[in-house]
Write a protein that holds these residues in place. Structure first.
Motif, PDB file in Angstrom:
ATOM      1  N   PHE A 169     -33.815 -15.315 -39.710  1.00  9.16           N
ATOM      2  CA  PHE A 169     -32.941 -14.164 -39.913  1.00  9.16           C
ATOM      3  C   PHE A 169     -32.714 -13.927 -41.403  1.00  9.16           C
ATOM      4  O   PHE A 169     -32.765 -12.779 -41.881  1.00  9.16           O
ATOM      5  CB  PHE A 169     -31.592 -14.391 -39.218  1.00  9.16           C
ATOM      6  N   VAL A 170     -32.483 -14.996 -42.143  1.00  4.87           N
ATOM      7  CA  VAL A 170     -32.217 -14.867 -43.579  1.00  4.87           C
ATOM      8  C   VAL A 170     -33.460 -14.369 -44.310  1.00  4.87           C
ATOM      9  O   VAL A 170     -33.375 -13.471 -45.163  1.00  4.87           O
ATOM     10  CB  VAL A 170     -31.738 -16.220 -44.151  1.00  4.87           C
ATOM     11  N   ASP A 171     -34.617 -14.931 -43.978  1.00  2.00           N
ATOM     12  CA  ASP A 171     -35.870 -14.482 -44.600  1.00  2.00           C
ATOM     13  C   ASP A 171     -36.104 -12.996 -44.357  1.00  2.00           C
ATOM     14  O   ASP A 171     -36.493 -12.249 -45.262  1.00  2.00           O
ATOM     15  CB  ASP A 171     -37.054 -15.269 -44.029  1.00  2.00           C
ATOM     16  N   CYS A 172     -35.873 -12.576 -43.120  1.00  2.18           N
ATOM     17  CA  CYS A 172     -36.119 -11.174 -42.776  1.00  2.18           C
ATOM     18  C   CYS A 172     -35.145 -10.257 -43.517  1.00  2.18           C
ATOM     19  O   CYS A 172     -35.538  -9.193 -43.999  1.00  2.18           O
ATOM     20  CB  CYS A 172     -35.997 -10.989 -41.268  1.00  2.18           C
ATOM     21  N   ALA A 173     -33.881 -10.664 -43.616  1.00  2.00           N
ATOM     22  CA  ALA A 173     -32.906  -9.863 -44.359  1.00  2.00           C
ATOM     23  C   ALA A 173     -33.298  -9.757 -45.830  1.00  2.00           C
ATOM     24  O   ALA A 173     -33.183  -8.687 -46.446  1.00  2.00           O
ATOM     25  CB  ALA A 173     -31.519 -10.485 -44.225  1.00  2.00           C
ATOM     26  N   ARG A 174     -33.774 -10.859 -46.396  1.00  4.88           N
ATOM     27  CA  ARG A 174     -34.185 -10.847 -47.804  1.00  4.88           C
ATOM     28  C   ARG A 174     -35.376  -9.923 -48.011  1.00  4.88           C
ATOM     29  O   ARG A 174     -35.447  -9.171 -48.991  1.00  4.88           O
ATOM     30  CB  ARG A 174     -34.529 -12.278 -48.242  1.00  4.88           C
ATOM     31  N   LEU A 175     -36.321  -9.935 -47.061  1.00  2.00           N
ATOM     32  CA  LEU A 175     -37.464  -9.031 -47.142  1.00  2.00           C
ATOM     33  C   LEU A 175     -37.015  -7.573 -47.069  1.00  2.00           C
ATOM     34  O   LEU A 175     -37.489  -6.726 -47.832  1.00  2.00           O
ATOM     35  CB  LEU A 175     -38.456  -9.326 -46.010  1.00  2.00           C
ATOM     36  N   MET A 176     -36.081  -7.273 -46.172  1.00  2.08           N
ATOM     37  CA  MET A 176     -35.596  -5.894 -46.050  1.00  2.08           C
ATOM     38  C   MET A 176     -34.903  -5.443 -47.341  1.00  2.08           C
ATOM     39  O   MET A 176     -35.058  -4.298 -47.768  1.00  2.08           O
ATOM     40  CB  MET A 176     -34.632  -5.766 -44.866  1.00  2.08           C
ATOM     41  N   ALA A 177     -34.137  -6.341 -47.961  1.00  4.33           N
ATOM     42  CA  ALA A 177     -33.483  -5.995 -49.224  1.00  4.33           C
ATOM     43  C   ALA A 177     -34.523  -5.768 -50.321  1.00  4.33           C
ATOM     44  O   ALA A 177     -34.439  -4.795 -51.085  1.00  4.33           O
ATOM     45  CB  ALA A 177     -32.515  -7.108 -49.631  1.00  4.33           C
ATOM     46  N   ASP A 178     -35.516  -6.651 -50.412  1.00  6.93           N
ATOM     47  CA  ASP A 178     -36.563  -6.510 -51.426  1.00  6.93           C
ATOM     48  C   ASP A 178     -37.390  -5.241 -51.212  1.00  6.93           C
ATOM     49  O   ASP A 178     -37.894  -4.643 -52.168  1.00  6.93           O
ATOM     50  CB  ASP A 178     -37.488  -7.727 -51.410  1.00  6.93           C
ATOM     51  N   ALA A 179     -37.514  -4.825 -49.939  1.00  7.69           N
ATOM     52  CA  ALA A 179     -38.301  -3.624 -49.622  1.00  7.69           C
ATOM     53  C   ALA A 179     -37.535  -2.343 -49.896  1.00  7.69           C
ATOM     54  O   ALA A 179     -38.131  -1.257 -49.901  1.00  7.69           O
ATOM     55  CB  ALA A 179     -38.737  -3.667 -48.160  1.00  7.69           C
ATOM     56  N   GLY A 180     -36.224  -2.444 -50.103  1.00  8.31           N
ATOM     57  CA  GLY A 180     -35.464  -1.258 -50.466  1.00  8.31           C
ATOM     58  C   GLY A 180     -34.590  -0.672 -49.383  1.00  8.31           C
ATOM     59  O   GLY A 180     -33.987   0.393 -49.579  1.00  8.31           O
ATOM     60  N   PHE A 181     -34.486  -1.324 -48.214  1.00 10.11           N
ATOM     61  CA  PHE A 181     -33.538  -0.853 -47.218  1.00 10.11           C
ATOM     62  C   PHE A 181     -32.113  -0.971 -47.766  1.00 10.11           C
ATOM     63  O   PHE A 181     -31.832  -1.801 -48.635  1.00 10.11           O
ATOM     64  CB  PHE A 181     -33.665  -1.661 -45.925  1.00 10.11           C
ATOM     65  N   SER A 182     -31.214  -0.157 -47.261  1.00  7.68           N
ATOM     66  CA  SER A 182     -29.818  -0.172 -47.726  1.00  7.68           C
ATOM     67  C   SER A 182     -28.989  -1.265 -47.070  1.00  7.68           C
ATOM     68  O   SER A 182     -27.876  -1.541 -47.522  1.00  7.68           O
ATOM     69  CB  SER A 182     -29.160   1.193 -47.459  1.00  7.68           C
ATOM     70  N   GLY A 183     -29.519  -1.850 -46.001  1.00  6.87           N
ATOM     71  CA  GLY A 183     -28.776  -2.905 -45.330  1.00  6.87           C
ATOM     72  C   GLY A 183     -29.508  -3.363 -44.090  1.00  6.87           C
ATOM     73  O   GLY A 183     -30.605  -2.900 -43.763  1.00  6.87           O
ATOM     74  N   ILE A 184     -28.876  -4.310 -43.394  1.00  4.85           N
ATOM     75  CA  ILE A 184     -29.406  -4.781 -42.120  1.00  4.85           C
ATOM     76  C   ILE A 184     -28.274  -4.776 -41.096  1.00  4.85           C
ATOM     77  O   ILE A 184     -27.088  -4.817 -41.449  1.00  4.85           O
ATOM     78  CB  ILE A 184     -30.032  -6.193 -42.210  1.00  4.85           C
ATOM     79  N   GLU A 185     -28.668  -4.691 -39.844  1.00  2.60           N
ATOM     80  CA  GLU A 185     -27.735  -4.857 -38.736  1.00  2.60           C
ATOM     81  C   GLU A 185     -28.261  -5.983 -37.854  1.00  2.60           C
ATOM     82  O   GLU A 185     -29.408  -5.945 -37.406  1.00  2.60           O
ATOM     83  CB  GLU A 185     -27.598  -3.577 -37.910  1.00  2.60           C
ATOM     84  N   LEU A 186     -27.445  -6.994 -37.612  1.00  2.95           N
ATOM     85  CA  LEU A 186     -27.808  -8.067 -36.704  1.00  2.95           C
ATOM     86  C   LEU A 186     -27.598  -7.581 -35.270  1.00  2.95           C
ATOM     87  O   LEU A 186     -26.520  -7.075 -34.937  1.00  2.95           O
ATOM     88  CB  LEU A 186     -26.950  -9.308 -36.966  1.00  2.95           C
ATOM     89  N   HIS A 187     -28.607  -7.735 -34.441  1.00  4.73           N
ATOM     90  CA  HIS A 187     -28.490  -7.290 -33.050  1.00  4.73           C
ATOM     91  C   HIS A 187     -27.822  -8.416 -32.243  1.00  4.73           C
ATOM     92  O   HIS A 187     -28.467  -9.353 -31.806  1.00  4.73           O
ATOM     93  CB  HIS A 187     -29.867  -6.954 -32.469  1.00  4.73           C
ATOM     94  N   GLY A 188     -26.505  -8.266 -32.056  1.00  7.45           N
ATOM     95  CA  GLY A 188     -25.740  -9.248 -31.300  1.00  7.45           C
ATOM     96  C   GLY A 188     -25.303  -8.704 -29.963  1.00  7.45           C
ATOM     97  O   GLY A 188     -24.280  -9.138 -29.417  1.00  7.45           O
ATOM     98  N   ALA A 189     -26.065  -7.750 -29.420  1.00  2.00           N
ATOM     99  CA  ALA A 189     -25.707  -7.117 -28.144  1.00  2.00           C
ATOM    100  C   ALA A 189     -26.900  -7.159 -27.199  1.00  2.00           C
ATOM    101  O   ALA A 189     -27.907  -7.816 -27.458  1.00  2.00           O
ATOM    102  CB  ALA A 189     -25.243  -5.681 -28.379  1.00  2.00           C
ATOM    103  N   HIS A 190     -26.766  -6.495 -26.058  1.00  2.00           N
ATOM    104  CA  HIS A 190     -27.834  -6.254 -25.086  1.00  2.00           C
ATOM    105  C   HIS A 190     -28.479  -7.535 -24.567  1.00  2.00           C
ATOM    106  O   HIS A 190     -29.624  -7.533 -24.123  1.00  2.00           O
ATOM    107  CB  HIS A 190     -28.897  -5.323 -25.670  1.00  2.00           C
TER     108      HIS A 190
END
Length: 418
Positions: A169-190
């Motif tokens: 999860f941490v690696d993926c969030a770091r990749l999203m930040a490095d790629a320029g996304f404005s944030g992440i949402e953890l899917h804690g539902a469904h």
């Protein structure tokens, strides 16, 4: 008078969403190689022009071995700062944000809900879960057979498994930040993995990750804490949480966990609900027992309105997104006026009309025309003997994924037939 839906919303991290309308996450089923594809980007190009306040991506799975569907985007290996990988995901982020709309990447691990054919672990390999609680579609022989056909039995995660998944999860969030996304949402539902840890029905552990609600929340709290250490201060960290899994006996447990998440410094919480066993997020089953909704709520659009209002009452400073059932300007404005939420999540209408916000925010359009009513999707006739909930939810998901494919190709979309 301008609609309150046009108001900007500033998140605690400092990110400003230009209006309250969020394109919610949906299953696109477009990543055949589990990488962002050109077709997927073509769909997000349409939403980028739609006037949304924020765009939430569909599931980005943190482990290619464990997918929610065979066509999810996913992390394929540990992220070590590879520039080619960053460039690939940067195209996705740049497409979403080309016209100034912040994009938030939804990160997910399906846990026990990973279908046999989804992921690269093999169709007989076990899924991961906090405890060995299999997916159940009912007690009947056919229901049990269908569940066994769709999913392998889960195995209880070891401490090493938990640490590895947190790192993913941490690696993926770091990749999203490095790629320029404005944030992440953890899917804690469904009913996905984070939800499985939070829920006492699926978390039977007796170690530090199970038992009372505080310990069941430890898994996601550690994920949030570790992500905060590696992303920029202004990078948004939100979470999608279930409202529909609790009963009167576990309601206070859920509220305890929400308080812990708020104290952990999340930037927003999206209220949704349902699992593969009970897909309320897709509007199935078609009706709920009368005791679950007041008449006033039943007359409104949002599926999870009362739950959201209770969270707001207890935690007035928490930024809330309410997703599920919004079809009209009047319904969305009512939720804002009632102080039930700050953000309106819109899913299925966005698959039909990528520019739905422009209709809702156009002051020249009267309320009676600022809407997009949608019928139920009728499951195929040959599925009538299968468990209704999963067939109905699956039919809805597949129909709207097909509409997203049409969006990407520039082909006219259409609503479900009566």
């Amino acid at each position: 008078m301008p609609s309150p839906l046009a108001d900007p919303v500033k998140l605690p991290c400092g990110l400003v969403l230009p209006n309250r309308l969020s394109k919610a996450a949906m299953a696109e089923l477009m990543a055949k190689t589990n990488h962002p594809t050109d077709n997927l980007l073509d769909a997000y190009e349409q939403w980028a022009q739609g006037g949304w306040g924020s765009i939430l991506t569909g599931n980005i799975q943190i482990d290619v071995d464990h997918l929610g569907s065979p066509y999810d985007t996913a992390m394929h290996a540990e992220y070590t700062g590879d520039t080619a990988l960053v460039s690939q995901w940067k195209k996705y982020a740049d497409t979403c944000q080309k016209h100034g709309t912040p994009a938030i990447a939804q990160l997910c691990h399906p846990g026990r809900q990973s279908f046999r054919v989804a992921g690269r672990r093999g169709i007989f390999a076990q899924t991961l879960a906090p405890s060995e609680v299999p997916v159940r579609l009912g007690d009947g022989l056919l229901q049990r057979f269908v569940a066994a056909l769709a999913w392998t039995a889960p195995r209880e995660m070891t401490r090493a498994d938990i640490e590895r998944v947190i790192r993913q999860f941490v690696d993926c969030a770091r990749l999203m930040a490095d790629a320029g996304f404005s944030g992440i949402e953890l899917h804690g539902a469904h009913g996905y993995l984070i939800d499985q840890f939070l829920n006492s029905k699926t978390n039977l552990r007796t170690d530090e990750y199970g038992g009372p609600p505080e310990k069941r929340a430890r898994f996601v709290l550690e994920i949030i804490s570790e992500i905060r250490k590696v992303v920029p201060a202004k990078f948004c960290v939100g979470i999608k949480l279930n409202s529909a899994d609790h009963s009167s006996a576990t309601f206070e447990d859920t509220m305890t966990q929400i308080k812990l998440l708020a104290d952990a410094g999340i930037d927003f919480m999206e209220i949704s609900g349902g699992t593969y066993e009970d897909p309320k997020m897709m509007g199935w089953p078609e009706s709920s027992p009368p005791a679950t909704k007041s008449e006033r709520t039943a007359a409104r659009e949002a599926f999870f309105l009362e739950f959201s209002k209770e969270v707001r009452r207890r935690l007035p400073g928490l930024v809330l997104m309410l997703t599920g059932g919004f079809r009209t300007r009047a319904g969305a404005e009512s939720a804002i006026h009632d102080n039930a939420c700050d953000l309106i999540g819109i899913g299925r209408p966005a698959a039909i009309d990528a520019r739905f916000p422009q209709l809702l925010l156009d002051e020249s359009v009267p309320d009676e025309k600022a809407q997009l009513p949608l019928n139920k999707v009728s499951p195929p006739f040959f599925t009538r003997f299968l468990p209704l909930n999963i067939v109905g939810g699956g039919a809805e998901s597949t129909f709207y994924a097909n509409q997203i494919h049409r969006l990407a190709k520039g082909i006219a979309t259409y609503v479900p037939a009566l």
